[in-house]
Design a protein around this motif. Sequence first.
Motif, short mmCIF file in Angstrom:
data_model
loop_
_atom_site.label_atom_id
_atom_site.label_comp_id
_atom_site.label_asym_id
_atom_site.label_seq_id
_atom_site.Cartn_x
_atom_site.Cartn_y
_atom_site.Cartn_z
N GLU A 36 17.35 5.29 20.47
CA GLU A 36 18.16 4.35 21.24
C GLU A 36 17.99 2.93 20.72
O GLU A 36 18.79 2.07 21.03
N SER A 37 16.92 2.69 19.96
CA SER A 37 16.68 1.34 19.43
C SER A 37 15.86 1.44 18.15
O SER A 37 15.29 2.49 17.84
N GLU A 38 15.80 0.35 17.44
CA GLU A 38 14.98 0.28 16.23
C GLU A 38 13.50 0.42 16.59
O GLU A 38 12.72 0.99 15.83
N LYS A 39 13.12 -0.05 17.77
CA LYS A 39 11.74 0.07 18.23
C LYS A 39 11.36 1.55 18.40
O LYS A 39 10.28 1.96 17.99
N ASP A 40 12.27 2.35 18.98
CA ASP A 40 12.02 3.80 19.13
C ASP A 40 11.87 4.46 17.76
O ASP A 40 10.99 5.29 17.55
#
Length: 64
Positions: A36-40
């Motif tokens: 869902e995000s670059e962090k994930d």
Amino acid sequence: MGEKNGLKVSNYCVSFIDILGQREALKGEGLLPDFESEKDRSAFLVRVKRTIGAINQLQTQAEK
């Protein structure tokens, strides 16, 4: 995914004795996730690299 880091990640069916503690390291993981995000995505790659590193080290030591 991960090509720039030299990693190629895919789904595989694997059975092994957990002498490296991978069960705990990969607890909660299923098939390759949709990020869902670059962090994930980054957090997933950290876990994958830790796992690959442990397996690679065992394989390298076994080949000596």
